[in-house]
Design a protein around this motif. Structure first.
Motif, PDB file in Angstrom:
ATOM      1  N   CYS A  10       0.849  -1.180   0.000  1.00 51.69           N
ATOM      2  CA  CYS A  10       0.000   0.000   0.000  1.00 51.69           C
ATOM      3  C   CYS A  10       0.887   1.233   0.000  1.00 51.69           C
ATOM      4  O   CYS A  10       1.962   1.242   0.604  1.00 51.69           O
ATOM      5  CB  CYS A  10      -0.919   0.014   1.222  1.00 51.69           C
ATOM      6  SG  CYS A  10      -2.171   1.289   1.027  1.00 51.69           S
ATOM      7  N   PHE A  12      -0.291   4.079   1.207  1.00 52.48           N
ATOM      8  CA  PHE A  12      -0.695   4.856   2.369  1.00 52.48           C
ATOM      9  C   PHE A  12      -0.364   4.072   3.643  1.00 52.48           C
ATOM     10  O   PHE A  12      -0.115   2.867   3.586  1.00 52.48           O
ATOM     11  CB  PHE A  12      -2.205   5.119   2.370  1.00 52.48           C
ATOM     12  CG  PHE A  12      -2.717   6.021   1.268  1.00 52.48           C
ATOM     13  CD1 PHE A  12      -1.873   6.567   0.315  1.00 52.48           C
ATOM     14  CD2 PHE A  12      -4.070   6.335   1.205  1.00 52.48           C
ATOM     15  CE1 PHE A  12      -2.351   7.392  -0.693  1.00 52.48           C
ATOM     16  CE2 PHE A  12      -4.560   7.160   0.201  1.00 52.48           C
ATOM     17  CZ  PHE A  12      -3.709   7.688  -0.750  1.00 52.48           C
ATOM     18  N   GLU A  13      -0.434   4.785   4.765  1.00 54.14           N
ATOM     19  CA  GLU A  13      -0.302   4.121   6.071  1.00 54.14           C
ATOM     20  C   GLU A  13      -1.415   4.641   6.974  1.00 54.14           C
ATOM     21  O   GLU A  13      -1.170   5.416   7.900  1.00 54.14           O
ATOM     22  CB  GLU A  13       1.076   4.428   6.689  1.00 54.14           C
ATOM     23  CG  GLU A  13       2.206   3.726   5.992  1.00 54.14           C
ATOM     24  CD  GLU A  13       3.576   4.108   6.549  1.00 54.14           C
ATOM     25  OE1 GLU A  13       3.629   4.834   7.565  1.00 54.14           O
ATOM     26  OE2 GLU A  13       4.573   3.689   5.936  1.00 54.14           O
ATOM     27  N   GLY A  50      -7.040  -4.989  -0.723  1.00 55.65           N
ATOM     28  CA  GLY A  50      -5.635  -5.238  -0.387  1.00 55.65           C
ATOM     29  C   GLY A  50      -5.390  -4.833   1.063  1.00 55.65           C
ATOM     30  O   GLY A  50      -6.285  -4.963   1.896  1.00 55.65           O
ATOM     31  N   ASN A 104      -8.002   3.314  -2.351  1.00 54.08           N
ATOM     32  CA  ASN A 104      -7.768   4.575  -1.647  1.00 54.08           C
ATOM     33  C   ASN A 104      -7.820   5.768  -2.609  1.00 54.08           C
ATOM     34  O   ASN A 104      -7.737   6.915  -2.173  1.00 54.08           O
ATOM     35  CB  ASN A 104      -6.438   4.548  -0.889  1.00 54.08           C
ATOM     36  CG  ASN A 104      -5.218   4.380  -1.787  1.00 54.08           C
ATOM     37  OD1 ASN A 104      -5.202   4.825  -2.935  1.00 54.08           O
ATOM     38  ND2 ASN A 104      -4.182   3.736  -1.254  1.00 54.08           N
ATOM     39  N   ARG A 138      -5.405   9.270   6.914  1.00 53.23           N
ATOM     40  CA  ARG A 138      -4.890   8.494   5.771  1.00 53.23           C
ATOM     41  C   ARG A 138      -3.469   9.011   5.498  1.00 53.23           C
ATOM     42  O   ARG A 138      -3.244   9.823   4.600  1.00 53.23           O
ATOM     43  CB  ARG A 138      -5.808   8.641   4.563  1.00 53.23           C
ATOM     44  CG  ARG A 138      -7.177   8.063   4.830  1.00 53.23           C
ATOM     45  CD  ARG A 138      -7.903   7.531   3.623  1.00 53.23           C
ATOM     46  NE  ARG A 138      -8.551   6.291   3.999  1.00 53.23           N
ATOM     47  CZ  ARG A 138      -8.404   5.131   3.391  1.00 53.23           C
ATOM     48  NH1 ARG A 138      -7.659   5.041   2.326  1.00 53.23           N
ATOM     49  NH2 ARG A 138      -9.005   4.052   3.848  1.00 53.23           N
TER      50      ARG A 138
END
Ligand SMILES: C[S@@+](CC[C@H](N)C(=O)[O-])C[C@H]1O[C@@H](n2cnc3c(N)ncnc32)[C@H](O)[C@@H]1O
Ligand code: SF4
Ligand code: SF4
Length: 372
Positions: A10, A12-13, A50, A104, A138
């Motif tokens: 991903c 993002f975290e 995911g 996202n 996000r």
């Protein structure tokens, strides 16, 4: 929806993410083809997730595979673009069209043509309305870019918004509704944050009263204007108990029933329904999509055991049939069913203690004992 977490990766975290993002290698496309084939025999909606599915090269061949078995439903697609009249109609149409990608939104500009060609409905995750709050939750996201991408898809691909409500975002629900209404989005669905994975590690939660306030804000918003937008609030079992216990249930539900825009889905545990199941990036099956990254709830390997044997795993299924001891004398057991086993496991290391969102948590734990 059967969910396929086709990648670990991903960009993002998100502070609340319930997925592992552990950077191990993704399964090769042939493995996913073998997994998907087992599902395509059943009439379930296929959701690719995911990690971030738009980062994953496996997505396109898998969407093509779905489309060889279930072609895009042009009538359903047109109706979804127009905007269905109720959430029931919307879910029926999504079911007929079968293919969903949860994203996202960062790479929607790159992949809009592919999604349109494949006839995939987009479920876009937007947890807040203002740039500041959004990017705080996000992490590593670019709010402006995501909104630009959303506007670009208008009229081309049906986009539905999923929004997770947590302490930091609860005050933004009606702002998000207003923004999405202005952008012509047909459907926004709110879900309270599940206290698993990163959410549990960061102590991210939403208080029941804040969630109820979001529903009331939404009702207020639509009572003051004409709109065809649909907003659905998922209500967990313990939130239903909260409303009933505090005498708020009847009044809220009466307002909801009178609204043409605001809906409430009173959820129960649907563990091991094929429509609730998930295959994680390692090819492991489990019966609840929130358990994708919790190895304790893995039920089988889709490539070794297969779908039927994994679903028949009694060790895990039995946990979900068991009512926690501290719930057995509860007056609300019929409403609640004993809450969520995943969150008990995450909070206490034991799935059979109490759901940490139980409105009677403290008194029940005091009366009972914590596990050793
Ligand atoms: C795990 S993400 C994967 C797909 C994609 N990366 C995205 O963010 O949409 C799928 C959905 O699960 C939601 N989600 C993640 N963690 C959650 C949690 N702790 N509780 C409730 N929903 C969560 C995300 O906000 C997103 O809407
Ligand atoms: S919620 Fe989605 S975008 Fe956010 S970290 Fe998890 S997988 Fe990535
Ligand atoms: S005690 Fe158990 S059944 Fe009662 S409200 Fe709490 S979690 Fe639900």
């Amino acid at each position: 929806m059967a969910t396929f977490d086709i990648t670990n990766f991903c960009n993002f975290e998100c502070v609340h993410c319930c997925r592992a993002n552990d950077r191990t290698r993704d399964l090769p496309v042939n493995a996913w083809i073998a997994i998907l084939r087992q599902y395509l025999a059943h009439p379930v909606r296929i959701v690719f997730a995911g990690g971030e599915p738009l980062l994953c090269p496996t997505l396109l061949p898998l969407m093509q595979m779905v489309r060889t078995v279930s072609p895009k439903d042009d009538d359903a697609w047109e109706r979804l673009l127009e905007g269905p009249a109720t959430p029931e109609e919307l879910f029926r149409l999504v079911g007929r069209n079968r293919l969903v990608v949860t994203t996202n939104g960062h790479l929607l500009d790159v992949h809009a043509d592919m999604l349109e060609r494949m006839g995939a409905v987009v479920w876009l995750s937007l947890d807040a309305a203002t740039k500041d709050v959004f990017e705080r939750v996000r992490r590593k996201s670019d709010h402006d870019r995501i909104l630009r991408n959303l506007d670009r898809l208008r009229g081309r691909v049906p986009v539905h918004v999923n929004s997770v409500v947590m302490h930091d975002t609860a005050a933004e629900a009606s702002l998000l509704i207003a923004d999405m209404d202005a952008r012509g989005i047909a459907f926004v669905r709110f879900t309270p944050v599940h206290q698993v994975g990163s959410a549990r590690r960061h102590g991210i939660k939403v208080f029941h009263q804040s969630y109820v306030a979001c529903i009331e804000d939404a009702l207020d918003y639509f009572e003051q204007r004409q709109s065809s937008m649909l907003v659905l609030f998922n209500l967990t079992q313990t939130q239903q108990v909260f409303l009933r216990h505090h005498g708020l249930y009847e009044a809220l539900m009466t307002r909801v029933a009178a609204s043409r825009n605001v809906y409430v889905a009173e959820k129960s545990c649907e563990f091991n329904e094929l429509d609730r199941s998930v295959v994680n990036p390692k090819g492991k099956y489990t019966g609840c999509c929130n358990a994708s990254s919790l190895p304790a709830f893995a039920m089988g390997d889709m490539l070794v055991d297969g779908l039927d044997a994994s679903r028949a795993n009694e060790n895990v299924a039995a946990i979900f049939r068991t009512v926690p001891r501290l719930c057995r004398t509860c007056d609300y057991l019929d409403v609640c069913g004993g809450g969520c086993r995943l969150t008990s496991y995450e909070a206490f290391g034991d799935p059979l203690v109490l759901d940490p969102t139980c409105p009677f948590l403290d008194s029940r734990l005091e009366a009972g004992t914590l596990p050793s």
